[in-house]
Motif scaffolding. Structure first.
Motif, PDB file in Angstrom:
ATOM      1  N   ILE A   1       0.870  -1.176   0.000  1.00 33.06           N
ATOM      2  CA  ILE A   1       0.000   0.000   0.000  1.00 33.06           C
ATOM      3  C   ILE A   1       0.906   1.225   0.000  1.00 33.06           C
ATOM      4  O   ILE A   1       1.656   1.456   0.957  1.00 33.06           O
ATOM      5  N   THR A   2       0.856   1.994  -1.072  1.00 30.14           N
ATOM      6  CA  THR A   2       1.723   3.150  -1.234  1.00 30.14           C
ATOM      7  C   THR A   2       0.866   4.390  -1.437  1.00 30.14           C
ATOM      8  O   THR A   2       0.024   4.439  -2.348  1.00 30.14           O
ATOM      9  N   LEU A   3       1.051   5.384  -0.602  1.00 31.33           N
ATOM     10  CA  LEU A   3       0.335   6.647  -0.723  1.00 31.33           C
ATOM     11  C   LEU A   3       0.952   7.498  -1.828  1.00 31.33           C
ATOM     12  O   LEU A   3       2.110   7.316  -2.220  1.00 31.33           O
ATOM     13  N   ASP A   4       0.153   8.440  -2.323  1.00 32.21           N
ATOM     14  CA  ASP A   4       0.646   9.307  -3.397  1.00 32.21           C
ATOM     15  C   ASP A   4       1.845  10.128  -2.937  1.00 32.21           C
ATOM     16  O   ASP A   4       2.783  10.360  -3.707  1.00 32.21           O
ATOM     17  N   ALA A   5       1.829  10.564  -1.683  1.00 31.50           N
ATOM     18  CA  ALA A   5       2.960  11.340  -1.172  1.00 31.50           C
ATOM     19  C   ALA A   5       4.227  10.499  -1.133  1.00 31.50           C
ATOM     20  O   ALA A   5       5.326  10.980  -1.443  1.00 31.50           O
ATOM     21  N   GLN A   6       4.098   9.225  -0.773  1.00 30.95           N
ATOM     22  CA  GLN A   6       5.262   8.343  -0.761  1.00 30.95           C
ATOM     23  C   GLN A   6       5.781   8.095  -2.168  1.00 30.95           C
ATOM     24  O   GLN A   6       6.992   8.029  -2.395  1.00 30.95           O
ATOM     25  N   SER A   7       4.868   7.987  -3.120  1.00 33.14           N
ATOM     26  CA  SER A   7       5.280   7.794  -4.507  1.00 33.14           C
ATOM     27  C   SER A   7       6.019   9.019  -5.041  1.00 33.14           C
ATOM     28  O   SER A   7       7.036   8.893  -5.738  1.00 33.14           O
ATOM     29  N   ARG A   8       5.547  10.204  -4.706  1.00 29.13           N
ATOM     30  CA  ARG A   8       6.226  11.425  -5.152  1.00 29.13           C
ATOM     31  C   ARG A   8       7.601  11.554  -4.500  1.00 29.13           C
ATOM     32  O   ARG A   8       8.565  11.993  -5.140  1.00 29.13           O
ATOM     33  N   GLN A   9       7.698  11.170  -3.243  1.00 28.22           N
ATOM     34  CA  GLN A   9       8.994  11.216  -2.561  1.00 28.22           C
ATOM     35  C   GLN A   9       9.984  10.246  -3.191  1.00 28.22           C
ATOM     36  O   GLN A   9      11.165  10.555  -3.355  1.00 28.22           O
ATOM     37  N   LEU A  10       9.515   9.047  -3.565  1.00 28.74           N
ATOM     38  CA  LEU A  10      10.376   8.082  -4.238  1.00 28.74           C
ATOM     39  C   LEU A  10      10.868   8.640  -5.567  1.00 28.74           C
ATOM     40  O   LEU A  10      12.060   8.550  -5.898  1.00 28.74           O
ATOM     41  N   ASP A  11       9.960   9.217  -6.340  1.00 28.68           N
ATOM     42  CA  ASP A  11      10.324   9.794  -7.637  1.00 28.68           C
ATOM     43  C   ASP A  11      11.392  10.873  -7.462  1.00 28.68           C
ATOM     44  O   ASP A  11      12.395  10.918  -8.190  1.00 28.68           O
ATOM     45  N   LYS A  12      11.194  11.728  -6.484  1.00 27.56           N
ATOM     46  CA  LYS A  12      12.136  12.814  -6.241  1.00 27.56           C
ATOM     47  C   LYS A  12      13.496  12.294  -5.809  1.00 27.56           C
ATOM     48  O   LYS A  12      14.539  12.778  -6.279  1.00 27.56           O
ATOM     49  N   SER A  13      13.521  11.316  -4.929  1.00 24.56           N
ATOM     50  CA  SER A  13      14.789  10.793  -4.414  1.00 24.56           C
ATOM     51  C   SER A  13      15.588  10.086  -5.499  1.00 24.56           C
ATOM     52  O   SER A  13      16.798  10.294  -5.636  1.00 24.56           O
ATOM     53  N   VAL A  14      14.918   9.240  -6.292  1.00 21.45           N
ATOM     54  CA  VAL A  14      15.627   8.479  -7.319  1.00 21.45           C
ATOM     55  C   VAL A  14      16.163   9.411  -8.401  1.00 21.45           C
ATOM     56  O   VAL A  14      17.300   9.255  -8.866  1.00 21.45           O
ATOM     57  N   ARG A  15      15.359  10.385  -8.805  1.00 19.23           N
ATOM     58  CA  ARG A  15      15.817  11.298  -9.852  1.00 19.23           C
ATOM     59  C   ARG A  15      16.980  12.158  -9.366  1.00 19.23           C
ATOM     60  O   ARG A  15      17.901  12.464 -10.132  1.00 19.23           O
ATOM     61  N   ALA A  16      16.955  12.555  -8.104  1.00 14.39           N
ATOM     62  CA  ALA A  16      18.021  13.422  -7.592  1.00 14.39           C
ATOM     63  C   ALA A  16      19.307  12.664  -7.345  1.00 14.39           C
ATOM     64  O   ALA A  16      20.399  13.223  -7.501  1.00 14.39           O
ATOM     65  N   SER A  17      19.224  11.380  -6.978  1.00 12.20           N
ATOM     66  CA  SER A  17      20.422  10.641  -6.583  1.00 12.20           C
ATOM     67  C   SER A  17      21.017   9.815  -7.714  1.00 12.20           C
ATOM     68  O   SER A  17      22.227   9.856  -7.947  1.00 12.20           O
ATOM     69  N   ILE A  18      20.200   9.064  -8.432  1.00 12.04           N
ATOM     70  CA  ILE A  18      20.709   8.132  -9.442  1.00 12.04           C
ATOM     71  C   ILE A  18      20.510   8.656 -10.857  1.00 12.04           C
ATOM     72  O   ILE A  18      21.376   8.501 -11.709  1.00 12.04           O
ATOM     73  N   LEU A  19      19.392   9.299 -11.125  1.00 11.13           N
ATOM     74  CA  LEU A  19      19.069   9.728 -12.487  1.00 11.13           C
ATOM     75  C   LEU A  19      19.328  11.209 -12.689  1.00 11.13           C
ATOM     76  O   LEU A  19      18.724  11.833 -13.557  1.00 11.13           O
TER      77      LEU A  19
END
Length: 842
Positions: free
Chosen positions: A711-729
């Motif tokens: 179960i993933t909330l929209d806020a958690q999904s946005r945080q994941l997107d932000k973290s991955v793009r800033a660190s790896i991508l």
């Protein structure tokens, strides 16, 4: 001619004499390699660093394991691969077979690989010649034995069973192909309740208080507390747990107010129970882990231990500040928490004076029975087969154009509810792992029957150019006991062969689209682009079944490598490895950097698989023109390492272990690190720690693998997107708006291009064959100009923005060639009318 060059020619001449029939040794004597001693050095014109015994010279040309004159045996009708490892001399090296000693179907390549498939059995002798850039020559004879299929001896018939244990009839039978994960639910947290607490011991007033003695001994010198005063069991149940465990609210602890009581007079009470306050505190401690899914029991227990130990350390630090004493160091806590629940406790945790030793505080917060009960309640059993598909989002072609720094693997298991789980953003992942196909007892891998939802998802993944990997799973190993080694190898070979056929299954077998009917524009889509091998619940090291399991696993991995290397396209093979099966436990605990590994996996073993799969360059990769991190073959091998909590410790322990292991040296160590992708469960750490982990994974390893929450909330999904793009991508280029729209509608753009190109070609043919059309003069020529410009415009957009035309292989290469041919024809249709002389009217 220099003295060094003359010496080389003399060695070559001596080698030729040694290999000629007149000078050859008897057939029964093993043929030795013609090479200089490993410590020899050639004083040639070129000077390279070589052996320390000959500084400034060239190390003699040699082969690793030159004492082995017999290669590993090949099996008739099965793929075979063996690679010679040269050293010394002046790279590059060239291999050549002298004569024709290898059986039909096997050959020696120029880079030193004996590869192929033969059905000719027997013993074969061949001569290998190795040359370097400096014309050094090494020749050696080898023997290769090709064995036929063995017929296993019939096993004696077992005795007929006569009875069954009564207690077994009340237990469910294990399911061979089910997948077990661990998720701490809200029900398990709410079930944490206080047990029957024994009455508190009555303090002995006659016992002296240790506080005065301590003050007299050394009041100014900080000392480390060996025990905590009372207060933990009577904490306010309603006090909220702080988000940062290092910032605790003030706790009224008075270490010198309670008199001590002799331990000899304390009643023998079992304190492995929870009081009301401790139960509430444990609930608040474990609440952040609710809904986080772990792949095995060990990972869940590591997360539970980490939460409790961090709180115990913060509580001890606060007590030390209040009493002006020194707190235990981080290293002491790390070592204690690694063994706190592993050793039995034979003493009362709460002493008679109401104090708790800091070493016993984790056990007091979470007693071993409570810990075991939480792990049992968290076990979930899933069927690998599923008809659901993840819900995806995104626009344009795959926003992830190229993984320049690191790769991201995203797992989307079929038992997660797509409406509640993490949505697939194709712009984040280089690989998406979905279906789990079990390996049955006979080594068969069943072909899935995907639903319409899954087929639509596979089509979307192909459209967005994200690689889709399928999982090979096995979690029950009871079948090993009844199989011989030859039968184990046969099942491993069968599983590898069927796994490759599985991912090579074309999607057109299940459904056909109108796009596939366009010439050169469709087809080429398959069920998968790679495989993830996940072998779970393996036998214990040292057991009778483990040796058979190790044989099966090694044969399966090698067979998968051989099968995938024979394919016509690029593949990815990923091995899922539990971090505790590779890293020494003492290294995770911080007590020893030279501890022995657990024994299930070794770095040398994994490095051997990497060489077998990717043909990495020998020696220092810095002098090579190509990227040393990319595979030189059609197969790329990844190591998905499941890191236990705390990730802040385990990730550094992993890097330290790889840096110090003697099996790797130089460029091999760097290449090995870039093939590791730590796998973490989303939600197991807070946002700050997750960002730090992603940056560390990208800088020190090859990226990250992410296991989502059900179960993933929209806020958690946005945080994941932000973290991955800033660190790896962070270094990924973004698409321009024009390409974004072209990719969304590229099938329609292809159809319009085909129609406009057809109109242009027909118009040109009419102009060339009809005098009436040519008599129209300049207006028709302007029309031809417009008819040529339109397909040129659409063709340029497709060449620049259509990902299917940028693959360079397969259907993409064919489509690219076809499109270029059409554009050339259109350009000719534009030039011919303009260069042709005008026709005057009669």
């Amino acid at each position: 001619m220099s003295a060094g060059r003359m010496r080389q020619w003399a060695l070559v001449l001596a080698g030729c004499l040694a290999l000629s029939p007149a000078w050859s040794a008897p057939a029964s004597a093993p043929t030795a390699a013609l090479a200089l001693a490993p410590s020899a050095c050639l004083p040639g014109d070129a000077q390279l660093p070589g052996d320390p015994n000959c500084p400034g010279g060239i190390e003699a040309l040699s082969l690793h394991r030159t004492a082995l004159v017999a290669l590993p045996a090949a099996k008739s009708g099965h793929p075979y691969l063996y690679r010679f490892q040269p050293s010394g001399g002046l790279p590059p090296y060239r291999f050549l077979e002298i004569g024709s000693g290898l059986p039909a179907g096997l050959s020696l390549s120029a880079d030193g690989r004996v590869v192929g498939n033969t059905v000719q059995t027997g013993s074969w002798r061949f001569t290998l010649e190795l040359r370097d850039q400096g014309d050094q020559v090494l020749r050696q004879r080898f023997t290769l034995r090709v064995i036929g299929p063995t017929v296993p001896k019939p096993a004696p018939e077992p005795k007929t069973i006569v009875d069954v244990p009564g207690e077994r009839a009340q237990q469910p039978l294990p399911i061979a192909d089910e997948i077990v994960t661990y998720l701490l639910g809200a029900e398990a947290i709410s079930a944490i309740a206080p047990d029957a607490v024994p009455p508190a011991p009555v303090p002995d007033a006659s016992a002296p208080a240790p506080a005065a003695t301590a003050k007299k001994s050394n009041a100014s010198q900080p000392r480390m507390p060996t025990a905590l005063p009372p207060g933990l069991s009577s904490l306010d149940p309603d006090r909220p747990l702080p988000e940062d465990l290092d910032m605790l609210p003030p706790i009224a602890l008075k270490p010198d107010a309670v008199p001590a009581k002799s331990a000899a007079k304390a009643p023998p009470v079992n304190y492995s129970v929870l009081s009301a306050g401790a139960a509430k505190q444990l609930q608040r401690l474990l609440l952040p882990l609710v809904g986080v899914e772990y792949l095995n029991r060990g990972l869940l227990l590591a997360a539970l231990d980490d939460r409790v130990c961090r709180y115990a350390q913060a509580l001890t630090r606060q007590a030390a500040l209040d009493s002006r004493q020194a707190a235990p160091s981080d290293g002491q806590w790390r070592a204690r928490c690694a063994e706190a629940w592993q050793t039995p406790v034979n003493h009362a945790l709460l002493r008679a004076d109401g104090r708790i030793a800091w070493q016993d505080l984790p056990l007091w917060l979470m007693p071993p029975p409570v810990r075991e009960r939480l792990a049992a309640q968290a076990a979930l059993h899933h069927a690998p087969y599923s008809t659901t598909a993840p819900i995806w989002q995104g626009s344009g072609c795959n926003c992830l154009l190229s993984a320049r720094d690191g790769e991201v693997f995203g797992f989307f298991p079929g038992w997660h509810d797509p409406k509640l789980g993490l949505k697939v953003n194709f712009g984040l992942y280089e690989h998406i792992v979905t279906l789990a196909q079990p390996i049955d007892d006979d080594g068969h891998v069943a072909l899935p029957q995907p639903s319409a939802e899954q087929l639509a998802f596979f089509d979307a993944a192909n459209r967005f150019r994200t690689q889709l990997d399928l999982t090979l799973y096995r979690g029950d190993w009871r079948f090993l006991a009844r199989l011989s080694p030859d039968e184990l190898r046969a099942r491993a070979d069968r599983a590898a062969s069927e796994a490759r056929r599985l991912i090579d299954t074309p999607l057109a077998r299940y459904f056909r689209r109108w796009q596939d009917k366009l010439p050169g524009m469709g087809g080429g889509q398959t069920l998968g682009d790679g495989l993830v091998l996940y072998l779970d619940q393996t036998p214990a090291v040292g057991s009778t079944d483990y040796s058979k399991f190790e044989l099966f696993r090694d044969r399966l991995i090698r067979a998968l490598i051989a099968e995938l290397r024979q394919g016509e396209r690029q593949y990815t093979l990923s091995l899922m490895i539990d971090g505790t099966d590779l890293l020494p436990r003492a290294l995770l605990a911080g007590t020893s950097a030279d501890a022995a590994p657990p024994g299930r996996w070794t770095v040398a073993q994994l490095a051997d698989y990497l060489k077998l799969a990717e043909d990495p360059p020998p020696g220092d990769s810095a002098s090579l023109p190509r990227n040393p991190y990319q595979s030189a073959s059609k197969l790329s091998l990844k190591l998905l390492l499941m890191l236990p909590e705390p990730s802040s410790v385990s990730k550094k322990a992993l890097r330290q272990y790889i840096d110090t292991v003697p099996a790797l040296a130089g460029g091999q160590r760097v290449r090995f690190l870039r093939h590791i992708l730590p796998l973490v469960s989303l939600g197991s750490t807070d946002a700050a720690q997750f960002n730090d982990d992603m940056l560390y994974f990208n800088d020190n390893f090859g990226g990250a693998a992410l296991w989502p929450r059900p179960i993933t909330l929209d806020a958690q999904s946005r945080q994941l997107d932000k973290s991955v793009r800033a660190s790896i991508l962070g270094g990924e280029p973004t698409e321009n708006p024009v390409c974004d729209q072209v990719c969304n509608w590229r099938w329609e753009v292809r159809a319009v291009f085909a129609l406009l190109a057809l109109i242009a070609v027909v118009s040109l043919l009419l102009y060339l064959t009809s005098c009436r059309i040519r008599a129209l003069g300049r207006p028709y020529q302007l029309y031809l100009l417009l008819a040529a410009i339109a397909p040129l415009l659409f063709g340029g957009l497709l060449l620049g923005c259509d990902p299917d035309l940028n693959t360079g292989t397969g259907a993409g290469k064919l489509s690219n060639i076809l499109l270029i041919v059409v554009l050339v024809a259109v350009i000719l249709s534009l030039l011919i009318p303009l260069l042709q002389p005008k026709v005057e009217k009669p």
